[in-house]
Write an enzyme that holds these catalytic residues in place. Structure first.
Site, short mmCIF file in Angstrom:
data_model
loop_
_atom_site.label_atom_id
_atom_site.label_comp_id
_atom_site.label_asym_id
_atom_site.label_seq_id
_atom_site.Cartn_x
_atom_site.Cartn_y
_atom_site.Cartn_z
N SER A 9 5.40 7.07 2.47
CA SER A 9 5.96 5.71 2.39
C SER A 9 7.31 5.71 3.07
CB SER A 9 6.14 5.34 0.91
OG SER A 9 6.91 4.17 0.77
N TYR A 39 8.54 7.25 -8.01
CA TYR A 39 7.75 6.90 -6.82
C TYR A 39 8.41 7.46 -5.55
CZ TYR A 39 5.12 4.34 -3.33
OH TYR A 39 4.34 4.03 -2.26
N1 LIG Z 1 1.31 -1.28 -0.20
C1 LIG Z 1 2.50 -0.79 0.08
O1 LIG Z 1 3.49 -1.53 0.16
C2 LIG Z 1 2.65 0.69 0.35
C3 LIG Z 1 3.78 1.11 1.09
C4 LIG Z 1 3.94 2.47 1.35
C5 LIG Z 1 3.01 3.38 0.89
N2 LIG Z 1 1.93 2.95 0.17
C6 LIG Z 1 1.00 3.97 -0.33
O2 LIG Z 1 -0.27 3.72 0.20
C7 LIG Z 1 -1.28 4.21 -0.70
C8 LIG Z 1 -2.31 3.13 -0.92
O3 LIG Z 1 -1.68 2.05 -1.61
P1 LIG Z 1 -2.18 0.55 -1.46
O4 LIG Z 1 -1.05 -0.21 -0.88
O5 LIG Z 1 -3.50 0.51 -0.80
O6 LIG Z 1 -2.26 0.14 -3.00
P2 LIG Z 1 -3.47 -0.45 -3.86
O7 LIG Z 1 -4.07 -1.62 -3.19
O8 LIG Z 1 -2.90 -0.64 -5.23
O9 LIG Z 1 -4.53 0.77 -3.87
C9 LIG Z 1 -4.28 1.94 -4.59
C10 LIG Z 1 -5.53 2.78 -4.67
O10 LIG Z 1 -5.23 3.97 -5.44
C11 LIG Z 1 -6.25 4.15 -6.40
N3 LIG Z 1 -5.76 4.81 -7.59
C12 LIG Z 1 -4.63 4.53 -8.29
N4 LIG Z 1 -4.58 5.28 -9.40
C13 LIG Z 1 -5.69 6.05 -9.40
C14 LIG Z 1 -6.22 7.02 -10.29
N5 LIG Z 1 -5.61 7.35 -11.44
N6 LIG Z 1 -7.39 7.61 -9.98
C15 LIG Z 1 -8.05 7.27 -8.84
N7 LIG Z 1 -7.60 6.37 -7.96
C16 LIG Z 1 -6.43 5.77 -8.24
C17 LIG Z 1 -6.73 2.73 -6.73
O11 LIG Z 1 -8.07 2.77 -7.20
P3 LIG Z 1 -8.56 2.44 -8.70
O12 LIG Z 1 -7.55 1.53 -9.33
O13 LIG Z 1 -9.90 1.83 -8.50
O14 LIG Z 1 -8.64 3.77 -9.36
C18 LIG Z 1 -6.66 2.07 -5.37
O15 LIG Z 1 -7.86 2.30 -4.66
C19 LIG Z 1 -0.55 4.65 -1.97
O16 LIG Z 1 -0.40 6.05 -1.96
C20 LIG Z 1 0.81 3.96 -1.85
O17 LIG Z 1 1.81 4.67 -2.51
C21 LIG Z 1 1.73 1.63 -0.10
#
Ligand SMILES: NC(=O)c1ccc[n+]([C@@H]2O[C@H](COP(=O)([O-])OP(=O)(O)OC[C@H]3O[C@@H](n4cnc5c(N)ncnc54)[C@H](OP(=O)(O)O)[C@@H]3O)[C@@H](O)[C@H]2O)c1
Length: 274
Positions: free
Chosen positions: A152, A165
């Site tokens: 991130s 985080y």
């Molecule tokens: N969106 C942003 O602004 C942003 C920015 C920088 C980095 N990121 C990173 O990008 C990655 C993806 O995030 P996103 O933005 O796509 O968020 P998201 O839409 O909330 O997706 C998160 C994913 O992680 C899975 N997950 C969470 N806890 C879990 C658990 N205990 N076991 C298995 N799966 C789990 C969720 O699946 P289930 O709930 O179905 O388990 C979901 O598929 C993350 O690592 C996040 O830190 C995001």
């Protein structure tokens, strides 16, 4: 810089966090490039829906493995399952992850540890368990294997009010870049992706929907940046999608720590609406 298109056709790619946001984006891109998929997250219905969509759109064969990646034994159970199914993973995308928001002292201790378990512990264990498969795939078929870890923009400095985080993503960045070096002659494409705010479910899960520092990007923007990097002959150790975010990442590592902390701390006060 030369190009060596990343071509996972005929290999299998495992995407964690494939039930939402960036994970869904990666699954589509990998399927479009001809990989079979292993889709992992907790919400089985969403994974199964995605598997059907990928089959219809690209003729992809997907294996759905619903799993809570906060479990202490998540990586070993997952790898044993893959072994039983005879699946060799050529590309691993560790996208599962979440953030928590608030003053650390006020946050639920169990949820904080879950955050470390998903963002750090399982990501590390899964990467170590699957790295031999990735290296074998890279050796057999150059430019077909990759390790993509979701860090991130929060990885480049401490993040007050998202302390765990920020620290977890600093770990992912450091860990992935070290692996980039260790595997640089093996033909494996390794990179840490460092997006700013992306329009996914992330902020709803973090209960911090009001704060999108620097505005939102779309999942597609992150996909374009990731695959442009993977298509390079020399993949960069990390990718920051977006010119503004790239400048921010540079500045934040150069500025005095107190200044960085005060700036981010002021903008992320719980309850503040930007
Ligand atoms: N969106 C942003 O602004 C942003 C920015 C920088 C980095 N990121 C990173 O990008 C990655 C993806 O995030 P996103 O933005 O796509 O968020 P998201 O839409 O909330 O997706 C998160 C994913 O992680 C899975 N997950 C969470 N806890 C879990 C658990 N205990 N076991 C298995 N799966 C789990 C969720 O699946 P289930 O709930 O179905 O388990 C979901 O598929 C993350 O690592 C996040 O830190 C995001």
């Amino acid at each position: 810089m030369g190009r060596a298109t990343y071509n996972p056709i005929g290999t299998t790619a495992l995407v964690t966090g494939a039930s939402s946001g960036l994970g869904i984006g990666y699954a589509h891109q990998l399927a479009e490039r001809g990989a079979d998929l292993v889709l992992v997250a907790r919400r089985q219905d969403r994974l199964e829906g995605l598997a059907v969509e990928l089959a219809e759109k690209y003729g992809t064969e997907s294996t759905v493995i619903p799993m809570d990646l906060a479990r202490a034994d998540a990586a070993s159970v997952l790898v044993a399952d893959l072994h039983d199914r005879g699946v060799t993973v050529g590309t691993l995308v560790n996208s599962a992850g979440f953030g928590t928001y608030g003053n650390f002292v006020d946050l639920d201790p169990a949820r904080e540890m879950e955050e470390v378990d998903v963002n750090v512990r399982t990501l590390t264990a899964l990467t170590q368990a699957l790295l031999p498969d990735l290296l074998k795939t890279a050796l057999e078929n150059p430019h077909s294997a990759a390790l993509v870890n979701l860090a991130s923009l929060a990885a480049f400095q401490p993040v007050p009010h998202m302390a765990v985080y920020g620290a977890s993503k600093a770990y992912v960045l450091s860990f992935t870049e070290a692996l980039w070096y260790e595997t640089r002659r093996a033909g494996l494409k390794v990179t840490a992706v460092c997006p700013g705010s992306v329009r996914t479910e992330f902020r709803r899960v973090a209960q911090n929907e009001e704060a999108a520092y620097g505005g939102y990007m779309e999942v597609d923007d992150v996909m374009k940046a990731t695959f442009a990097a993977l298509d390079r002959a020399s993949v960069p150790p990390h990718v920051v999608p977006g010119a503004q975010n790239t400048v921010y990442a540079r500045l934040t590592t150069l500025a005095p720590r107190r200044v960085v902390l005060a700036t981010i701390g002021r903008h992320s006060i719980p309850g503040r609406t930007n």
